[in-house]
Design an enzyme around this catalytic site. Structure first.
Site, PDB file in Angstrom:
ATOM      1  N   LEU A 354      -1.802   2.557   3.332  1.00 18.63           N
ATOM      2  CA  LEU A 354      -2.833   1.952   4.181  1.00 18.63           C
ATOM      3  C   LEU A 354      -3.679   2.996   4.926  1.00 18.63           C
ATOM      4  O   LEU A 354      -4.883   2.852   5.085  1.00 18.63           O
ATOM      5  CB  LEU A 354      -2.145   1.006   5.169  1.00 18.63           C
ATOM      6  CG  LEU A 354      -2.928  -0.249   5.481  1.00 18.63           C
ATOM      7  CD1 LEU A 354      -2.012  -1.360   5.944  1.00 18.63           C
ATOM      8  CD2 LEU A 354      -3.984  -0.018   6.516  1.00 18.63           C
ATOM      9  N   ARG A 438      -6.063  -3.610  -2.938  1.00 15.50           N
ATOM     10  CA  ARG A 438      -4.671  -3.872  -2.547  1.00 15.50           C
ATOM     11  C   ARG A 438      -4.176  -5.268  -2.912  1.00 15.50           C
ATOM     12  O   ARG A 438      -2.995  -5.546  -2.763  1.00 15.50           O
ATOM     13  CB  ARG A 438      -4.498  -3.613  -1.052  1.00 15.50           C
ATOM     14  CG  ARG A 438      -4.886  -2.203  -0.625  1.00 15.50           C
ATOM     15  CD  ARG A 438      -4.166  -1.136  -1.426  1.00 15.50           C
ATOM     16  NE  ARG A 438      -4.497   0.217  -0.964  1.00 15.50           N
ATOM     17  CZ  ARG A 438      -3.944   1.317  -1.432  1.00 15.50           C
ATOM     18  NH1 ARG A 438      -3.048   1.256  -2.396  1.00 15.50           N
ATOM     19  NH2 ARG A 438      -4.305   2.506  -0.971  1.00 15.50           N
TER      20      ARG A 438
HETATM   21  C1  FAD Z   1      -3.039   1.166  -7.329  1.00 16.45           C
HETATM   22  C2  FAD Z   1      -3.338   2.400  -6.526  1.00 16.45           C
HETATM   23  C3  FAD Z   1      -2.690   3.602  -6.814  1.00 16.45           C
HETATM   24  C4  FAD Z   1      -2.966   4.755  -6.058  1.00 16.45           C
HETATM   25  N1  FAD Z   1      -2.319   5.929  -6.359  1.00 16.45           N
HETATM   26  C5  FAD Z   1      -2.567   7.041  -5.640  1.00 16.45           C
HETATM   27  C6  FAD Z   1      -1.905   8.285  -5.927  1.00 16.45           C
HETATM   28  O1  FAD Z   1      -1.076   8.379  -6.817  1.00 16.45           O
HETATM   29  N2  FAD Z   1      -2.201   9.365  -5.166  1.00 16.45           N
HETATM   30  C7  FAD Z   1      -3.110   9.296  -4.167  1.00 16.45           C
HETATM   31  O2  FAD Z   1      -3.338  10.300  -3.514  1.00 16.45           O
HETATM   32  N3  FAD Z   1      -3.754   8.145  -3.873  1.00 16.45           N
HETATM   33  C8  FAD Z   1      -3.517   7.024  -4.570  1.00 16.45           C
HETATM   34  N4  FAD Z   1      -4.175   5.852  -4.255  1.00 16.45           N
HETATM   35  C9  FAD Z   1      -5.085   5.839  -3.087  1.00 16.45           C
HETATM   36  C10 FAD Z   1      -6.560   5.924  -3.496  1.00 16.45           C
HETATM   37  O3  FAD Z   1      -6.783   7.100  -4.220  1.00 16.45           O
HETATM   38  C11 FAD Z   1      -7.470   5.885  -2.267  1.00 16.45           C
HETATM   39  O4  FAD Z   1      -7.274   7.030  -1.477  1.00 16.45           O
HETATM   40  C12 FAD Z   1      -7.254   4.684  -1.385  1.00 16.45           C
HETATM   41  O5  FAD Z   1      -7.115   3.532  -2.142  1.00 16.45           O
HETATM   42  C13 FAD Z   1      -8.450   4.522  -0.430  1.00 16.45           C
HETATM   43  O6  FAD Z   1      -9.543   4.009  -1.155  1.00 16.45           O
HETATM   44  P1  FAD Z   1     -11.005   4.556  -1.145  1.00 16.45           P
HETATM   45  O7  FAD Z   1     -11.022   6.026  -1.102  1.00 16.45           O
HETATM   46  O8  FAD Z   1     -11.754   3.897  -2.264  1.00 16.45           O
HETATM   47  O9  FAD Z   1     -11.615   3.888   0.116  1.00 16.45           O
HETATM   48  P2  FAD Z   1     -11.695   4.015   1.699  1.00 16.45           P
HETATM   49  O10 FAD Z   1     -11.197   5.301   2.241  1.00 16.45           O
HETATM   50  O11 FAD Z   1     -11.125   2.739   2.197  1.00 16.45           O
HETATM   51  O12 FAD Z   1     -13.246   4.004   1.906  1.00 16.45           O
HETATM   52  C14 FAD Z   1     -14.044   2.865   1.593  1.00 16.45           C
HETATM   53  C15 FAD Z   1     -15.234   3.275   0.778  1.00 16.45           C
HETATM   54  O13 FAD Z   1     -16.022   4.178   1.548  1.00 16.45           O
HETATM   55  C16 FAD Z   1     -16.604   5.150   0.707  1.00 16.45           C
HETATM   56  N5  FAD Z   1     -16.109   6.482   1.094  1.00 16.45           N
HETATM   57  C17 FAD Z   1     -15.210   6.771   2.069  1.00 16.45           C
HETATM   58  N6  FAD Z   1     -15.067   8.091   2.187  1.00 16.45           N
HETATM   59  C18 FAD Z   1     -15.868   8.651   1.264  1.00 16.45           C
HETATM   60  C19 FAD Z   1     -16.162   9.997   0.897  1.00 16.45           C
HETATM   61  N7  FAD Z   1     -15.608  11.030   1.504  1.00 16.45           N
HETATM   62  N8  FAD Z   1     -17.033  10.189  -0.110  1.00 16.45           N
HETATM   63  C20 FAD Z   1     -17.619   9.156  -0.743  1.00 16.45           C
HETATM   64  N9  FAD Z   1     -17.383   7.864  -0.428  1.00 16.45           N
HETATM   65  C21 FAD Z   1     -16.538   7.622   0.559  1.00 16.45           C
HETATM   66  C22 FAD Z   1     -16.227   4.784  -0.705  1.00 16.45           C
HETATM   67  O14 FAD Z   1     -17.210   3.919  -1.237  1.00 16.45           O
HETATM   68  C23 FAD Z   1     -14.947   4.043  -0.513  1.00 16.45           C
HETATM   69  O15 FAD Z   1     -14.642   3.231  -1.604  1.00 16.45           O
HETATM   70  C24 FAD Z   1      -3.921   4.697  -4.996  1.00 16.45           C
HETATM   71  C25 FAD Z   1      -4.576   3.480  -4.725  1.00 16.45           C
HETATM   72  C26 FAD Z   1      -4.301   2.342  -5.465  1.00 16.45           C
HETATM   73  C27 FAD Z   1      -5.024   1.058  -5.132  1.00 16.45           C
END
Ligand code: FAD
Length: 484
Positions: A354, A438
């Protein structure tokens, strides 16, 4: 129009190799020159290309002007043009949480789903100094041995249950991942992790300062090591790295003012998910933002118009606002005008996922054994609940013994199943994104349960604006139901 690719980041070993091959002696292989050139754009009439050429050739002058502009004039955003990547290996899961809470950075961590734990864990200096090393090591070894037992039984159970899937190599790996995913609930927060971090210089400076103020020596050491890696490379764009009095004393002093607060709160009775605060009418707030923007009228007039609409008209407005969206489209910014705040009690495994949602506001309390722990349903199904509960009880005992002298560091022995309380604020736009990931069929069950509970609370308050809130895997079906 002219567009130039003025820089991009690549592997430090390649830079080293290229420098060695070219016999490059100049010290201009630094991202500082980009910051310096861009910093001059607003006041210098010359073309950017020329500014970049000059910044590369006169690095000392570039550094001086960076210092004046970033720290003298306070245009800190200039430091954002410089970017760094770090491999961070062997930090405990507890310390990783303190690093990955930073918003303006990108992280990718090795998933415990895809690695078999070899029992690699950190023994923190503070625990050694307080004389708990022996008990700490013994408990963690025992947790890891329970991990191996549970993993092996879970694997047998899941291989049997998904016998069709495991015929193919990829399917076998997936099922194995599910076993690891649940077995890891018994391993401690001292377990070592690995991740990549990419970050701009402005954000890095803040990270260095905050880590330098951490109660964990691991984090303070990391702050020093990160700085050592960049200080000669980019001396002019990272300066304020030491914690200030504001970082050190502010929170402590608020605590002193509050003194002892007596509440009748029973921690064990706290609900797992509670919507504690929200925009009073989220549907109307989002609708008013849409009307105000599309009709070019004030928010007040738009809200009046929205309030005069009957339910059917309001519904059609949301249908039109969401109809043409593809599963990969972010909902429009209108949805940012409704806020929600949830209080969530969740396991360390759940929190680890989260906290990665960077647009949200998160305030996490410490892990607290009074909040209990999360037992993965599959561990119950394979009949290993008693084994699981036994190791949790032993863990709680050592935690209690240590927490008298080491309140923060005792958390190292707690496991991925232990819980903390979280205050989480998201606007509806981030809620859409969060739910897409999620509630998806690939999401891990624990965070998926939390997402389901959040959405069910929210749907009561915002039935129209959340009509297309669902996991990516349900998007097509949901679109058909609503729009066809
Ligand atoms: C099924 C599943 C498996 C996963 N496995 C792993 C794993 O093995 N290892 C791991 O490290 N993580 C893992 N994750 C986590 C994933 O990589 C993301 O870090 C996490 O889901 C947060 O999502 P997000 O970065 O899309 O969005 P958030 O951080 O919620 O941000 C929302 C949106 O804001 C924008 N945004 C935010 N920050 C930036 C930025 N710096 N640049 C550009 N756009 C930005 C994007 O549009 C993003 O989609 C997993 C996630 C899922 C759902």
């Amino acid at each position: 129009m002219k567009v130039l690719l003025s820089g991009y980041n690549f592997d430090a070993d390649i830079i080293k190799e290229l420098k060695e091959k070219a016999g490059w002696e100049k010290d201009n292989v630094t991202p500082e020159t980009l910051s310096a050139a861009y910093a001059r754009i607003s006041r210098d009439p010359r073309d950017i290309e020329e500014l970049r050429r000059e910044a590369r050739e006169e690095v000392d002058r570039s550094r001086k002007s960076n210092e004046t502009i970033i720290f003298g004039l306070g245009h800190a955003s200039v430091a954002e043009h410089a970017y760094f990547n770090f491999d961070i290996i062997g930090l405990s899961r507890l310390a990783v949480e303190q690093v990955q809470k930073f918003r303006m950075a990108s992280f990718t961590e090795k998933s415990q789903r895809y690695i078999t734990l070899e029992g690699d864990f950190v023994i923190p200096e503070e625990i050694k100094e307080a004389g708990f090393k022996k008990e700490f090591k013994e408990l963690i070894k025992e947790q890891n041995s329970v991990y191996n037992k549970i993993f092996s039984s879970l694997q047998d159970y899941l291989f049997d249950k998904h016998s069709d899937m495991i015929r193919k190599k990829a399917g076998r790996r997936t099922v194995e991942g599910w076993a690891k995913e649940d077995a890891r609930y018994v391993v401690s927060l001292a377990t070592e992790s690995q991740f990549g971090m990419s970050v701009n210089a402005r954000s890095l400076e803040n990270i260095l300062r905050q880590l330098g103020n951490s109660g964990l020596k691991e984090c303070r050491d990391l702050s020093v090591r990160l700085y050592d890696l960049v200080k000669y490379l980019s001396p002019s764009i990272i300066k304020y790295i030491l914690p200030t009095e504001y970082d050190r004393s502010g929170i402590k002093e608020i605590g002193n003012v509050l003194g002892d607060l007596h509440t009748d709160e029973r921690k064990a009775a706290l609900p797992e998910v509670k919507l504690v605060s929200r925009t009073s009418d989220p549907d109307k707030a989002v609708a008013a933002a849409i009307v105000s923007d599309i009709k070019g009228i004030s928010y007040g007039s738009a809200m009046k118009a929205v309030k005069s609409m009957d339910q059917e008209k309001l519904r059609s407005l949301f249908v039109k606002a969401l109809k043409y969206r593809m599963s990969y489209d972010t909902v429009k910014r209108y949805f940012e005008f409704a806020d929600t705040t949830f209080e969530i009690v969740l396991s360390a495994t759940n929190y680890a996922q989260l906290k990665r949602h960077r647009i949200a506001s998160l305030l996490a309390g410490p892990y607290d054994t009074d909040l209990g722990y999360t037992l993965p349903p599959n561990i119950e199904r394979i009949g290993m609940e008693n084994e699981f509960r036994k190791i949790m009880a032993k863990t709680d005992d050592l935690y209690k013994e240590m927490s008298g002298t080491l309140p923060s560091h005792a958390q190292y022995v707690l496991t991925n199943a232990h819980r903390r309380r979280l205050l989480l604020k998201m606007d509806l736009r981030e809620i859409y994104h969060f739910m897409a990931l999620r509630l998806d069929e690939h999401a891990q069950w624990d965070i998926r349960n939390t997402a389901e509970k959040m959405l069910s609370e929210l749907k009561k308050a915002a039935p129209l604006s959340t009509m297309m809130c669902c996991g990516k895997s349900d998007f097509r079906e949901r679109s058909k139901d609503i729009f066809d």
